[in-house]
Write a protein that holds these residues in place. Structure first.
Motif, PDB file in Angstrom:
ATOM      1  N   ILE A   1       0.845  -1.194   0.000  1.00  0.00           N
ATOM      2  CA  ILE A   1       0.000   0.000   0.000  1.00  0.00           C
ATOM      3  C   ILE A   1       0.880   1.244   0.000  1.00  0.00           C
ATOM      4  CG2 ILE A   1      -1.729   1.264   1.322  1.00  0.00           C
ATOM      5  CD1 ILE A   1      -2.319  -1.418   2.754  1.00  0.00           C
TER       6      ILE A   1
ATOM      7  N   LEU B   1      -5.871   8.416  -1.357  1.00  0.00           N
ATOM      8  CA  LEU B   1      -6.803   7.632  -2.158  1.00  0.00           C
ATOM      9  C   LEU B   1      -6.464   6.145  -2.095  1.00  0.00           C
ATOM     10  CD1 LEU B   1      -7.156  10.096  -5.145  1.00  0.00           C
ATOM     11  CD2 LEU B   1      -8.894   9.529  -3.434  1.00  0.00           C
ATOM     12  N   SER B   2      -5.187   5.820  -2.107  1.00  0.00           N
ATOM     13  CA  SER B   2      -4.773   4.421  -1.974  1.00  0.00           C
ATOM     14  C   SER B   2      -5.222   3.851  -0.641  1.00  0.00           C
ATOM     15  CB  SER B   2      -3.250   4.290  -2.052  1.00  0.00           C
ATOM     16  OG  SER B   2      -2.804   4.662  -3.318  1.00  0.00           O
ATOM     17  N   VAL B   3      -4.979   4.624   0.394  1.00  0.00           N
ATOM     18  CA  VAL B   3      -5.349   4.175   1.732  1.00  0.00           C
ATOM     19  C   VAL B   3      -6.849   3.928   1.813  1.00  0.00           C
ATOM     20  CG1 VAL B   3      -5.476   4.865   4.156  1.00  0.00           C
ATOM     21  CG2 VAL B   3      -3.405   5.312   2.842  1.00  0.00           C
ATOM     22  N   ALA B   4      -7.598   4.891   1.320  1.00  0.00           N
ATOM     23  CA  ALA B   4      -9.051   4.765   1.361  1.00  0.00           C
ATOM     24  C   ALA B   4      -9.507   3.531   0.578  1.00  0.00           C
ATOM     25  CB  ALA B   4      -9.709   6.022   0.811  1.00  0.00           C
ATOM     26  N   MET B   5      -8.959   3.363  -0.615  1.00  0.00           N
ATOM     27  CA  MET B   5      -9.340   2.215  -1.420  1.00  0.00           C
ATOM     28  C   MET B   5      -9.025   0.905  -0.701  1.00  0.00           C
ATOM     29  SD  MET B   5     -10.913   3.226  -3.996  1.00  0.00           S
ATOM     30  CE  MET B   5     -11.043   1.743  -5.011  1.00  0.00           C
ATOM     31  N   GLU B   6      -7.943   0.900   0.014  1.00  0.00           N
ATOM     32  CA  GLU B   6      -7.544  -0.327   0.710  1.00  0.00           C
ATOM     33  C   GLU B   6      -8.604  -0.782   1.710  1.00  0.00           C
ATOM     34  OE1 GLU B   6      -5.276  -2.453   0.297  1.00  0.00           O
ATOM     35  OE2 GLU B   6      -5.486  -3.623   2.143  1.00  0.00           O
ATOM     36  N   VAL B   7      -9.160   0.143   2.463  1.00  0.00           N
ATOM     37  CA  VAL B   7     -10.099  -0.270   3.503  1.00  0.00           C
ATOM     38  C   VAL B   7     -11.542  -0.331   3.039  1.00  0.00           C
ATOM     39  CG1 VAL B   7      -8.720   0.454   5.457  1.00  0.00           C
ATOM     40  CG2 VAL B   7     -10.232   2.098   4.364  1.00  0.00           C
ATOM     41  N   VAL B   8     -11.826   0.349   1.956  1.00  0.00           N
ATOM     42  CA  VAL B   8     -13.225   0.530   1.639  1.00  0.00           C
ATOM     43  C   VAL B   8     -13.526   0.233   0.167  1.00  0.00           C
ATOM     44  CG1 VAL B   8     -13.743   2.879   0.889  1.00  0.00           C
ATOM     45  CG2 VAL B   8     -14.798   1.937   2.978  1.00  0.00           C
ATOM     46  N   GLY B   9     -12.475  -0.015  -0.590  1.00  0.00           N
ATOM     47  CA  GLY B   9     -12.638  -0.201  -2.020  1.00  0.00           C
ATOM     48  C   GLY B   9     -12.859  -1.651  -2.394  1.00  0.00           C
ATOM     49  N   SER B  10     -13.955  -2.203  -1.937  1.00  0.00           N
ATOM     50  CA  SER B  10     -14.265  -3.555  -2.350  1.00  0.00           C
ATOM     51  C   SER B  10     -15.757  -3.620  -2.599  1.00  0.00           C
ATOM     52  CB  SER B  10     -13.825  -4.569  -1.313  1.00  0.00           C
ATOM     53  OG  SER B  10     -14.661  -4.498  -0.197  1.00  0.00           O
TER      54      SER B  10
END
Lengths: 122, 122
Positions: A8, A14-23
């Motif tokens: 990560i 944006l990367s961080v956000a996608m990691e936890v919530v981007g699924s």
DNA sequence: ATCAATGGTGATTAATTTATCACTACATGA
DNA sequence: TCATGTAGTGATAAATTAATCACCATTGAT
């Protein structure tokens, strides 16, 4: 859980956000729980297409990442209720906005994708 | 492109939004293009970790979905510049907010994931 | 003892997304 | 002709996420 090989980038929000919530399900989940559907069995019913196993996985990750927490009521039958932590709550405005945006965009996407497959057929 | 087998739920704004924007690079891309980095070659340089091929794929999808468009300048060497459409622009406030949220959350996530792998080692 | 209801896990496969690498095309100038 | 710079594609492999299916545990009622 899966041990990721591509790291990560903690310097990109944006990367961080996608990691936890981007699924596929996490936004929906947070949304439903916020709306008051708190028990796993009810979430399975409420969210169209999610399976029990997948739900549990997503709940566990959200819990691990600190967006959700749960209360266990030792009733019979067992009752477990999930709720948003402060961090989870801080995401709500974004979820609402994204949902609204998506609802707005839906017709456009539908049209585009239908024309897509039409052209592919010829 | 990949022909999906599990259909999109057009009645859930969040599903729709995730479909067009829920991938590793798309938020970053829209963000960078908005900030003024418009040419593919510059985007590859600006976005840490993305490869040329992946960039092209994402650009094409964003274009297909109507969030991006491009101008082709017939110069030598060829110059192509991408820009946000009206739809793309309508996402900007969300991107900014999500980025901010992620930056805020980053330290927390880092701590959690580090403790994770520590415990797994024992 | 057996069943129902609920929450949860393990192992595996299928689906999907990303990454890699090797290409094409174009127009120019050496 | 050949190298250069830019945009782009095709085929394939690797990584990651999601789905399936079968299981365990608890407690109380039948």
């Amino acid at each position: 859980m899966y041990q990721r090989k591509i790291p990560i980038d903690y310097n990109c929000g944006l990367s961080v956000a996608m990691e936890v919530v981007g699924s596929k399900w996490k936004f929906c989940l947070l949304d439903e729980i916020h709306k008051g559907i708190k028990r796993p069995k009810d979430l399975v019913l409420a969210i169209n297409g999610i399976s029990k196993r997948v739900l549990q996985n997503q709940l566990r990750e959200l819990e691990l990442h600190g967006l959700l927490a749960k209360t266990i009521y030792t009733e019979i039958p067992l009752r477990v209720e999930y709720y948003l932590t402060e961090t989870g709550v801080s995401l709500l405005p974004l979820i609402v906005a994204l949902d609204k945006w998506g609802m707005n965009f839906a017709p456009q996407l539908k049209t585009i994708l239908e024309n897509e497959s039409f052209e592919t057929q010829m």
